[in-house]
Design a protein around this motif. Structure first.
Motif, PDB file in Angstrom:
ATOM      1  N   THR A  83      -1.992  -3.201  -9.109  1.00 27.04           N
ATOM      2  CA  THR A  83      -2.914  -2.987  -7.990  1.00 27.04           C
ATOM      3  C   THR A  83      -2.740  -4.053  -6.917  1.00 27.04           C
ATOM      4  O   THR A  83      -2.943  -3.777  -5.735  1.00 27.04           O
ATOM      5  CB  THR A  83      -4.385  -2.923  -8.455  1.00 27.04           C
ATOM      6  OG1 THR A  83      -4.714  -4.115  -9.167  1.00 27.04           O
ATOM      7  CG2 THR A  83      -4.631  -1.694  -9.317  1.00 27.04           C
ATOM      8  N   LYS A  84      -2.355  -5.255  -7.304  1.00 30.23           N
ATOM      9  CA  LYS A  84      -2.029  -6.283  -6.306  1.00 30.23           C
ATOM     10  C   LYS A  84      -0.855  -5.800  -5.453  1.00 30.23           C
ATOM     11  O   LYS A  84      -0.867  -5.916  -4.231  1.00 30.23           O
ATOM     12  CB  LYS A  84      -1.675  -7.618  -6.972  1.00 30.23           C
ATOM     13  CG  LYS A  84      -2.858  -8.361  -7.552  1.00 30.23           C
ATOM     14  CD  LYS A  84      -2.399  -9.625  -8.262  1.00 30.23           C
ATOM     15  CE  LYS A  84      -3.524 -10.352  -8.928  1.00 30.23           C
ATOM     16  NZ  LYS A  84      -4.372 -11.111  -8.029  1.00 30.23           N
ATOM     17  N   GLY A  85       0.156  -5.248  -6.106  1.00 31.38           N
ATOM     18  CA  GLY A  85       1.318  -4.739  -5.391  1.00 31.38           C
ATOM     19  C   GLY A  85       0.977  -3.557  -4.503  1.00 31.38           C
ATOM     20  O   GLY A  85       1.452  -3.464  -3.365  1.00 31.38           O
ATOM     21  N   ILE A  86       0.155  -2.658  -5.013  1.00 32.75           N
ATOM     22  CA  ILE A  86      -0.238  -1.487  -4.219  1.00 32.75           C
ATOM     23  C   ILE A  86      -1.043  -1.922  -3.006  1.00 32.75           C
ATOM     24  O   ILE A  86      -0.801  -1.444  -1.892  1.00 32.75           O
ATOM     25  CB  ILE A  86      -1.001  -0.462  -5.091  1.00 32.75           C
ATOM     26  CG1 ILE A  86      -0.044   0.169  -6.108  1.00 32.75           C
ATOM     27  CG2 ILE A  86      -1.662   0.608  -4.222  1.00 32.75           C
ATOM     28  CD1 ILE A  86      -0.729   0.988  -7.192  1.00 32.75           C
ATOM     29  N   LEU A  87      -1.990  -2.833  -3.192  1.00 32.44           N
ATOM     30  CA  LEU A  87      -2.780  -3.336  -2.065  1.00 32.44           C
ATOM     31  C   LEU A  87      -1.875  -3.967  -1.009  1.00 32.44           C
ATOM     32  O   LEU A  87      -2.000  -3.701   0.191  1.00 32.44           O
ATOM     33  CB  LEU A  87      -3.816  -4.347  -2.557  1.00 32.44           C
ATOM     34  CG  LEU A  87      -4.664  -5.030  -1.483  1.00 32.44           C
ATOM     35  CD1 LEU A  87      -5.551  -4.017  -0.785  1.00 32.44           C
ATOM     36  CD2 LEU A  87      -5.495  -6.131  -2.109  1.00 32.44           C
ATOM     37  N   PHE A  88      -0.947  -4.785  -1.460  1.00 35.40           N
ATOM     38  CA  PHE A  88       0.002  -5.439  -0.560  1.00 35.40           C
ATOM     39  C   PHE A  88       0.837  -4.405   0.192  1.00 35.40           C
ATOM     40  O   PHE A  88       1.006  -4.491   1.415  1.00 35.40           O
ATOM     41  CB  PHE A  88       0.907  -6.369  -1.379  1.00 35.40           C
ATOM     42  CG  PHE A  88       1.984  -7.028  -0.576  1.00 35.40           C
ATOM     43  CD1 PHE A  88       1.705  -8.145   0.193  1.00 35.40           C
ATOM     44  CD2 PHE A  88       3.276  -6.534  -0.594  1.00 35.40           C
ATOM     45  CE1 PHE A  88       2.700  -8.761   0.936  1.00 35.40           C
ATOM     46  CE2 PHE A  88       4.273  -7.141   0.137  1.00 35.40           C
ATOM     47  CZ  PHE A  88       3.991  -8.259   0.911  1.00 35.40           C
TER      48      PHE A  88
END
Length: 156
Positions: A83-88
């Protein structure tokens, strides 16, 4: 040991390969959406040069997005690496859409572009982010295990 930036480059490269497989399938089989490498080439004033678009796509994904993600990873407000990657990646998509809008160049997209193309680009960015977050977290965990092995301490 690999630095965070190198881990980001590796994660960004692998995520770019994953998204490139989706883009290649769209380009070779479906041709439903404007190919992202072509859009990138147009953004850089290179017309419809797919080779240049693919090269820029890999440079941005590997050498810009990956390291930038590695630097801000700990500050991203979600709980899982994916989810950190998706948000980024969604933030990068929003920035890209704003840049395209501010450029005001109607040739960035072809006549076939519409909400489907924008949605496709959002989905591929989300896939990019999820893969990048997962790979980056695996690289971090591997480094932690290696450090624990070298220093004789249990890995947490």
């Amino acid at each position: 040991m690999m630095s965070r930036v190198k881990q980001g480059i590796a994660a960004g490269f692998i995520a770019t390969v994953a998204v490139s497989i989706l883009e290649a399938a769209n380009l070779l089989f479906a041709k439903v959406f404007d190919p992202f490498p072509e859009i990138v080439a147009r953004m850089f004033g290179l017309g419809s040069n797919l080779t240049a678009g693919w090269a820029i796509h890999f440079v941005i994904g590997s050498l810009i997005m990956g390291p930038l993600f590695a630097v801000i990873y700990a500050r991203l407000p979600t709980n899982t690496p994916e989810t950190k990657g998706i948000l980024f990646a969604v933030a990068a998509w929003v920035a890209m859409m704003l840049i395209i809008t501010m450029m005001g160049d109607p040739r960035t997209f072809t006549g076939s572009a519409g909400f489907g193309t924008f949605g496709w680009m959002l989905i591929t960015h989300m896939v990019f982010g999820g893969v990048m977050g997962n790979v980056f977290a695996r690289l971090l965990a591997r480094e932690k295990r290696a450090a624990a092995f070298i220093h004789g301490a249990p890995a947490h």
